[in-house]
Motif scaffolding. Structure first.
Motif, short mmCIF file in Angstrom:
data_model
loop_
_atom_site.label_atom_id
_atom_site.label_comp_id
_atom_site.label_asym_id
_atom_site.label_seq_id
_atom_site.Cartn_x
_atom_site.Cartn_y
_atom_site.Cartn_z
N ASN A 1 10.71 6.94 7.00
CA ASN A 1 11.44 5.77 7.49
C ASN A 1 10.54 5.00 8.37
O ASN A 1 9.64 5.60 8.91
CB ASN A 1 12.74 6.06 8.03
CG ASN A 1 12.93 6.75 9.58
OD1 ASN A 1 11.88 6.43 10.27
ND2 ASN A 1 13.74 7.42 9.76
N SER A 2 10.59 3.92 8.26
CA SER A 2 9.79 2.79 9.12
C SER A 2 9.42 3.17 10.62
O SER A 2 8.30 3.23 11.16
CB SER A 2 10.53 1.48 8.98
OG SER A 2 10.52 1.18 7.84
N THR B 1 4.55 4.63 -2.01
CA THR B 1 5.75 4.83 -0.93
C THR B 1 5.52 6.31 -0.24
O THR B 1 5.32 7.16 -0.98
CB THR B 1 6.95 4.83 -1.65
OG1 THR B 1 7.18 3.58 -2.30
CG2 THR B 1 8.35 4.93 -0.83
N GLU C 1 7.56 8.85 1.90
CA GLU C 1 9.09 9.17 2.23
C GLU C 1 9.37 9.51 3.56
O GLU C 1 9.56 10.81 4.01
CB GLU C 1 9.48 10.30 1.29
CG GLU C 1 9.58 10.08 0.01
CD GLU C 1 10.47 8.94 -0.48
OE1 GLU C 1 11.74 8.63 0.10
OE2 GLU C 1 10.17 8.31 -1.36
N TYR D 1 5.69 16.99 5.96
CA TYR D 1 5.62 16.39 4.61
C TYR D 1 3.95 15.82 4.58
O TYR D 1 3.66 16.08 3.44
CB TYR D 1 6.52 15.26 4.66
CG TYR D 1 6.47 14.22 3.69
CD1 TYR D 1 6.57 14.59 2.11
CD2 TYR D 1 6.12 13.10 3.97
CE1 TYR D 1 6.33 13.52 1.01
CE2 TYR D 1 6.16 11.98 2.91
CZ TYR D 1 6.30 12.19 1.67
OH TYR D 1 6.02 11.39 0.58
N SER E 1 7.19 2.31 3.40
CA SER E 1 8.08 3.26 3.94
C SER E 1 9.14 3.60 3.09
O SER E 1 9.25 2.68 2.27
CB SER E 1 8.50 3.01 5.31
OG SER E 1 9.48 1.69 5.27
N SER E 2 9.93 4.39 3.29
CA SER E 2 11.22 4.76 2.69
C SER E 2 12.11 3.57 2.60
O SER E 2 13.07 3.62 1.88
CB SER E 2 11.91 6.13 2.98
OG SER E 2 12.26 6.11 4.34
N ASP E 3 11.94 2.96 3.66
CA ASP E 3 12.92 1.61 3.88
C ASP E 3 12.45 0.57 3.10
O ASP E 3 12.96 -0.65 3.10
CB ASP E 3 13.01 1.48 5.46
CG ASP E 3 13.57 2.38 6.40
OD1 ASP E 3 14.36 3.27 5.79
OD2 ASP E 3 13.01 2.55 7.57
#
Lengths: 390, 162
Positions: free
Chosen positions: B53-54, B49, B51, B108, B12-14
């Motif tokens: 969040n988790s 990855t 983009e 996205y 994830s992004s995180d």
């Protein structure tokens, strides 16, 4: 969603997709959010996207009570099968005299009404969702008396047109007048001689062509009673401004009543037909193909369904995956014992084409009954300032 | 891509790791492209990855796993009905506070079904909101001058700027 700080900024195309899913009532309110939204909500591309979403996701059936003797009185049936009442705007509400619907397209209705016993008829275009209403000027020559033959949308020139004839009974005269909503003016057109061909109902519009059922022979028994025969489908191309006569898909003699509707974006004809034993009735649904067909014909009818129905009701239109039936106003006692044994007279029925399930709506009101149904969808469509494409 | 791979790992992004089955990942065009990419071959350790969040990615993957069997094989009407009910509950119970993140992620990841569902959910929530509530959730400033507000009020009696 209430966690304000955490909401990301949404890009414009996502906002646009959300907005087109909103009802007209909310969008009218949201014009006051900011200038960008106010401007977006009045652009024709957005209005068209919203209309298509509304037609697909929330198709409505507009039902009019008794046709001519009452002031306008509407209900809307939604796809959850709930009946909702619609308030007509002034001056239509005040007009307790003859009021009739000329046509319904893209969420706009055209209405003909009298404002006084001796006054000439008036025409208005009305958007029930935005409550916008526009009074149409009188026709050039037929100022004092005219029959409104139809109102419809022509996608090629992106315009709405009203067609009127000067004959009192709905006969097609040699000269007709056409009103264009985008130019705001009337013009005369010559259509040739149709030898007394008569139209009684509002048209069904498919892809810029208006269609009616026309009667070649009409004899007046008295002022309100006609004897009609020799049916034919009459079409009017709103861009070319020409009429065409198309033969019926079936034998006229077997037909009790026939109505035009739209099925899979094509012209459809619902035929209320007597079976051979003259004791039972069935509905035949025919669909017309147009264009250069392999058979060399310009049009071709094909039968999609044939379903039996009680004699007390007539098919009136196709809506969603259903045939809508209205009672013929006569009490009946001769129906066979079955679940389709309907003895009340003031009911609207729907027949699901895939499950063959009947649903009835007992919606009696002041002793009157539904007369007409229209496919309808809520729309932001403006009435004034429609811009032609060319 | 090796046929032995049944699930893939994404970040994830995180920076958290998530597993997603191949059939579920097929619901997203970009993930599908990644599947065909070399980095999922057996001898590659690189973890791509996403983009998103988790918190949002957990829900997106949950949606994909639920919808994957039907999307890949087609299903009966009763399954479709059950899935519709599940969608309504999914939107009602779980994602209300991250709805806009779900919208961004669905956009996205090119997930049409989730995108339409999230747009309709947002519209349903907005329906009854006041103009000032709308401005708050969309971070919009009232940019009408007082004259323009007055003019709008005259044109549309009853319209409110609050």
């Amino acid at each position: 969603m209430e966690q304000i700080g955490d909401n990301p900024f949404l890009p414009e195309d996502i906002i646009r997709t959300i907005l087109k899913s909103l009802p007209v009532k909310s969008l009218i309110r949201f014009r006051c959010v900011c200038k960008d939204w106010k401007n977006l909500l009045k652009t024709l591309p957005f209005i068209t996207e919203h209309l298509h979403h509304s037609m697909n996701e929330n198709p409505l059936l507009l039902l009019q009570w008794d046709r001519k003797l009452d002031p306008l009185h509407f209900h809307i049936l939604n796809h959850k099968m709930q009946l909702l009442e619609v308030q007509p705007p002034l001056p239509l509400m005040d007009s307790s005299l003859r009021t009739e619907i000329v046509g319904c397209s893209n969420g706009l209705l055209c209405v003909k009404y009298l404002t006084g016993l001796n006054s000439p008829p008036s025409l208005s275009v009305w958007n029930p969702a935005t409550r916008e209403i526009l009074q149409v000027p009188s026709p050039i020559k037929f100022e004092n008396k005219f029959v409104a033959l139809g109102f419809g949308f022509s996608p090629i020139d992106n315009d709405y047109k009203i067609l009127v004839s000067d004959e009192r009974t709905g006969r097609l005269g040699n000269t007709l007048e056409v009103y264009s909503l985008s130019t705001g003016s009337w013009k005369e057109i010559k259509v040739g001689d149709f030898g007394g061909l008569t139209i009684f109902d509002f048209p069904t519009t498919v892809n810029g062509t208006m269609f009616w059922i026309g009667y070649c022979k009409v004899m007046n028994v008295d002022e309100n009673c006609f004897f009609v025969s020799d049916r034919v489908v009459v079409s009017f191309d709103m861009v070319m401004e020409v009429f065409t006569l198309i033969p019926l898909p079936c034998d006229d003699d077997d037909l009790r009543k026939s109505f035009l509707s739209v099925y899979e974006n094509k012209l459809a004809m619902l035929c209320d037909t007597e079976n051979e034993n003259y004791k039972s009735y069935r509905t035949d649904l025919w669909v017309m193909e147009e264009g250069a067909l392999s058979s060399g014909e310009r049009w071709n009818w094909s039968k999609k369904y044939s379903i039996s129905n009680p004699s007390s009701i007539h098919p009136r239109g196709i809506w969603l995956d259903k045939i809508v039936y209205l009672s013929n106003g006569l009490p009946t006692y001769d129906e066979p014992e079955s679940e389709t044994n309907h003895r009340t007279i003031d009911v609207l029925y729907t027949l699901n084409l895939s499950t063959h399930e009947w649903v009835d709506f007992n919606c009696r009101k002041r002793g009157s009954q539904f007369r007409l149904t229209f496919d309808y969808a809520e729309s932001l469509m403006p009435i004034a300032n429609i811009h032609p494409r060319s | 891509m090796s046929s032995s791979v049944e699930a893939i790992t994404v970040l994830s992004s995180d920076g958290d790791e998530f597993k997603i089955t191949v059939s579920a990942a097929k619901l997203s065009k970009p993930l599908n492209w990644m599947l065909e990419d070399v980095c999922f071959s057996d001898d590659c350790d690189e973890v791509p990855t996403i983009e998103v969040n988790s918190k949002t990615l957990v829900k997106v993957i949950e949606y994909c796993e639920k919808h994957a069997p039907r999307a890949n094989s087609g299903a009966s009407d009763s399954d479709a009905e059950e899935l519709k009910k599940w969608d309504i509950e999914f939107m009602k119970m779980d994602v209300k506070d991250i709805l806009f993140h779900i919208l961004m992620a669905a956009n996205y990841l090119h997930m049409e079904g989730l995108y339409d569902l999230a747009c309709q959910t947002a519209a349903d929530l907005m329906k009854g909101m006041t103009v000032s509530q709308i401005r708050k959730i969309f971070h919009i400033k009232n940019d009408f001058s007082s004259e323009e507000q007055e003019q709008l009020r005259r044109q549309h009696p009853g319209c409110s700027f609050d």
